[in-house]
Design an enzyme around this catalytic site. Structure first.
Site, PDB file in Angstrom:
ATOM      1  N   SER A  49     -36.716 -20.716 -73.934  1.00 28.07           N
ATOM      2  CA  SER A  49     -36.908 -20.959 -75.367  1.00 28.07           C
ATOM      3  C   SER A  49     -38.271 -21.600 -75.632  1.00 28.07           C
ATOM      4  CB  SER A  49     -35.809 -21.909 -75.860  1.00 28.07           C
ATOM      5  OG  SER A  49     -36.149 -22.461 -77.105  1.00 28.07           O
ATOM      6  N   TYR A 108     -40.616 -18.660 -81.182  1.00 30.12           N
ATOM      7  CA  TYR A 108     -40.529 -19.126 -82.563  1.00 30.12           C
ATOM      8  C   TYR A 108     -41.970 -19.354 -82.992  1.00 30.12           C
ATOM      9  CZ  TYR A 108     -35.530 -20.567 -82.421  1.00 30.12           C
ATOM     10  OH  TYR A 108     -34.177 -20.608 -82.359  1.00 30.12           O
ATOM     11  N   THR A 157     -37.235 -14.284 -82.044  1.00 33.97           N
ATOM     12  CA  THR A 157     -35.992 -14.620 -82.754  1.00 33.97           C
ATOM     13  C   THR A 157     -36.259 -14.600 -84.253  1.00 33.97           C
ATOM     14  OG1 THR A 157     -35.257 -15.937 -80.886  1.00 33.97           O
ATOM     15  CG2 THR A 157     -34.189 -16.378 -82.986  1.00 33.97           C
ATOM     16  N   LYS A 177     -34.517 -10.558 -81.525  1.00 31.89           N
ATOM     17  CA  LYS A 177     -33.203 -11.219 -81.357  1.00 31.89           C
ATOM     18  C   LYS A 177     -32.719 -11.742 -82.707  1.00 31.89           C
ATOM     19  CE  LYS A 177     -31.082 -15.071 -78.794  1.00 31.89           C
ATOM     20  NZ  LYS A 177     -30.969 -16.162 -79.762  1.00 31.89           N
ATOM     21  N   HIS A 223     -27.047 -16.019 -83.333  1.00 33.70           N
ATOM     22  CA  HIS A 223     -27.510 -17.318 -82.836  1.00 33.70           C
ATOM     23  C   HIS A 223     -26.313 -18.204 -82.424  1.00 33.70           C
ATOM     24  CE1 HIS A 223     -31.624 -19.262 -83.017  1.00 33.70           C
ATOM     25  NE2 HIS A 223     -30.903 -20.248 -82.521  1.00 33.70           N
TER      26      HIS A 223
HETATM   27  C1  LIG Z   1     -27.704 -25.431 -77.875  1.00 37.12           C
HETATM   28  C2  LIG Z   1     -28.257 -24.076 -78.227  1.00 37.12           C
HETATM   29  C3  LIG Z   1     -29.610 -23.937 -78.443  1.00 37.12           C
HETATM   30  C4  LIG Z   1     -30.142 -22.682 -78.729  1.00 37.12           C
HETATM   31  N1  LIG Z   1     -31.489 -22.553 -78.860  1.00 37.12           N
HETATM   32  C5  LIG Z   1     -32.013 -21.327 -79.086  1.00 37.12           C
HETATM   33  C6  LIG Z   1     -33.416 -21.155 -79.119  1.00 37.12           C
HETATM   34  O1  LIG Z   1     -34.188 -22.090 -78.931  1.00 37.12           O
HETATM   35  N2  LIG Z   1     -33.887 -19.915 -79.392  1.00 37.12           N
HETATM   36  C7  LIG Z   1     -33.065 -18.835 -79.613  1.00 37.12           C
HETATM   37  O2  LIG Z   1     -33.527 -17.724 -79.843  1.00 37.12           O
HETATM   38  N3  LIG Z   1     -31.721 -18.977 -79.543  1.00 37.12           N
HETATM   39  C8  LIG Z   1     -31.183 -20.186 -79.275  1.00 37.12           C
HETATM   40  N4  LIG Z   1     -29.830 -20.332 -79.181  1.00 37.12           N
HETATM   41  C9  LIG Z   1     -28.954 -19.132 -79.353  1.00 37.12           C
HETATM   42  C10 LIG Z   1     -28.712 -18.442 -77.993  1.00 37.12           C
HETATM   43  O3  LIG Z   1     -29.880 -17.832 -77.522  1.00 37.12           O
HETATM   44  C11 LIG Z   1     -27.633 -17.380 -78.115  1.00 37.12           C
HETATM   45  O4  LIG Z   1     -27.962 -16.496 -79.160  1.00 37.12           O
HETATM   46  C12 LIG Z   1     -26.246 -17.965 -78.342  1.00 37.12           C
HETATM   47  O5  LIG Z   1     -26.082 -19.138 -77.597  1.00 37.12           O
HETATM   48  C13 LIG Z   1     -25.187 -16.946 -77.952  1.00 37.12           C
HETATM   49  O6  LIG Z   1     -23.901 -17.445 -78.203  1.00 37.12           O
HETATM   50  P1  LIG Z   1     -23.006 -18.163 -77.072  1.00 37.12           P
HETATM   51  O7  LIG Z   1     -23.557 -19.543 -76.917  1.00 37.12           O
HETATM   52  O8  LIG Z   1     -21.653 -18.161 -77.667  1.00 37.12           O
HETATM   53  O9  LIG Z   1     -23.132 -17.368 -75.788  1.00 37.12           O
HETATM   54  C14 LIG Z   1     -29.285 -21.564 -78.868  1.00 37.12           C
HETATM   55  C15 LIG Z   1     -27.911 -21.712 -78.638  1.00 37.12           C
HETATM   56  C16 LIG Z   1     -27.397 -22.949 -78.306  1.00 37.12           C
HETATM   57  C17 LIG Z   1     -25.927 -23.074 -78.037  1.00 37.12           C
END
Ligand SMILES: Cc1cc2nc3c(=O)[nH]c(=O)nc-3n(C[C@H](O)[C@H](O)[C@H](O)COP(=O)(O)O)c2cc1C
Length: 422
Positions: A115, A138, A164, A261, A285
């Protein structure tokens, strides 16, 4: 008992066990940051529960051997049909959390997506693993700041960019507010006071956190005054809305594949294809942005049908078992991303916990395939699942939307279907 042993089989049989282990090890504010989602968390729950609505139709009395789980995504070969999703600030879960997760992914032969909002620099993560790494973008800090990070990513060997597009503004993560994230980040110690018990009640975590340098900045978001501080994230995200025009300048500075994404509709899937993306991730997300959007497994068939192979389709959201992955593959995903499933492992026991999460999902995959009577991923087919009537294209018709195929009409590509409910 060592942390690594505490997540070994048979104590930790599934991802829910890892979740509980993480809850015990990290402060509540950190656990809820990972576990929580936006508003009433309707989409968070739906992302997982939707998998229960899809039922298997196995082929019995088949002597299926152990399947090869390899997949090719963007021309890169992975040993497993799942990659580790970008998860911000995983260094809060475990010292050098990003490096730990990337190493565990590489050891299992799969990929890791770093990330922008990581606590560890993209160079350090890249140097810490021999595996495939992609970089998630981002635009925090603006185009120049993002360009500098993209150039750094190119130099050290990240092979794809993941842009994203669902984060025009941060979703309201109510748990974060209630746990006092803002107060804990404030410089005034009196504001922190009502919330510090969460931290002090996890001394093991606290020692590791302090030894790792304490509260970090974001080394991949280098502003003129230095790496962006934690407290600045929400405001910075608001000033960094991504639009399709950004894809064009990114394509000028990044010659490798670009993954979009955060796609949930046929229309946006087609638009991504028109803009030259190599892949999309059907994602909401993890329910952390717009609460009430449809669970990703429901959006997947619509996007797959619309893009008709013009780009690769991945999906994430709610995946907690290997059987979930099998269902997503049958519905047309080339591979999936897992977020919380590995983040819980990281919170429970660092790299050993991530390894355990990967082992659990891999063993689930093998077991599910054999019980389905499938000796290879290529043998998976739509007739092996039963869908609710309102799933996929059926769902669009019930909503009064055109079939995704209609939207592939070159004259209408990328536009809302004419029969849409706008
Ligand atoms: C704590 C946390 C932080 C996240 N940070 C980002 C991020 O910085 N960039 C991003 O594109 N998605 C981020 N996501 C989304 C994840 O990439 C992903 O889309 C999501 O976790 C998928 O769902 P799941 O946790 O149920 O597997 C984050 C998710 C979580 C749980």
């Amino acid at each position: 008992m060592s942390l690594a042993r505490s997540v070994a089989a048979p104590a930790v049989l599934n991802i829910a066990d890892l979740r509980r282990a993480a809850m015990r090890r990290v402060p509540r504010v950190v656990f809820d940051y990972v576990d929580g989602a936006a508003d009433a968390e309707v989409t968070l729950r739906a992302n997982s529960s939707v998998f229960d609505e899809v039922l298997f139709r196995p082929r019995t009395a088949v002597a299926a051997g152990r399947a090869n789980l390899e997949v090719t995504v963007l021309g890169e070969r992975f040993s497993l049909p799942f990659l580790l999703a970008p998860v911000g600030s995983t260094r809060l879960l475990y010292p050098k959390g990003e490096v730990e997760a990337a190493r565990a992914a590489a050891a299992a032969g799969t990929g890791y997506i770093l990330s922008t909002l990581a606590g560890t620099s993209l160079e350090e993560v890249r140097a810490g693993t021999h595996g495939v790494c992609w970089y998630q973008v981002y635009l925090v800090g603006g185009r120049e700041v993002a360009s500098a990070a993209i150039e750094r990513a190119r130099k050290v060997g990240y092979t794809a960019l993941v842009l994203t597009v669902d984060t025009a503004i941060s979703g309201l993560r109510e748990r974060d507010y209630r746990n006092g994230i803002a107060q804990l980040l404030a410089s005034n110690p009196f504001r922190k006071l009502p919330y510090v018990w969460q931290i002090l009640s996890r001394p093991g975590w606290l020692m590791g956190y302090l030894a790792d340098g304490g509260l970090m900045a974001f080394p991949n978001v280098v502003l003129p005054e230095g790496p962006m501080r934690y407290a600045a994230v929400a405001a910075a995200l608001e000033q960094s809305v991504v639009s399709w025009s950004d894809l064009r300048w990114i394509r000028e500075i990044w010659k490798g594949p670009i993954v979009i994404k955060g796609i949930l509709t046929a229309e946006d899937g087609l638009r991504a294809a028109d803009e030259g993306a190599a892949a999309v991730v059907v994602s909401n997300h993890g329910g952390r942005q717009l609460d009430g959007v449809l669970p990703t497994l429901r959006a997947l068939p619509e996007v797959v049908a619309a893009v008709r192979g013009r780009l690769e389709v991945l999906v994430d959201g709610g995946i907690r078992r290997g059987s979930d992955i099998v269902k997503a593959l049958i519905l047309g995903a080339r591979a999936v991303l897992v977020g919380r499933a590995y983040a819980y492992g990281l919170g429970a026991a660092g790299g050993a916990g991530v390894t355990r999460a990967i082992e659990i999902l891999t063993a689930d995959l093998h077991r599910t395939l054999r019980l389905l009577g499938c000796g290879a991923l290529s043998e998976l087919e739509p007739s092996m699942i039963e869908l609710p009537a309102d799933f996929g294209p059926g769902r669009r018709r019930l909503s009064g939307l055109a079939d995704p195929g209609e939207a592939t009409d070159p004259d209408r590509a990328g536009q809302a279907p004419a029969t849409g409910i706008h």
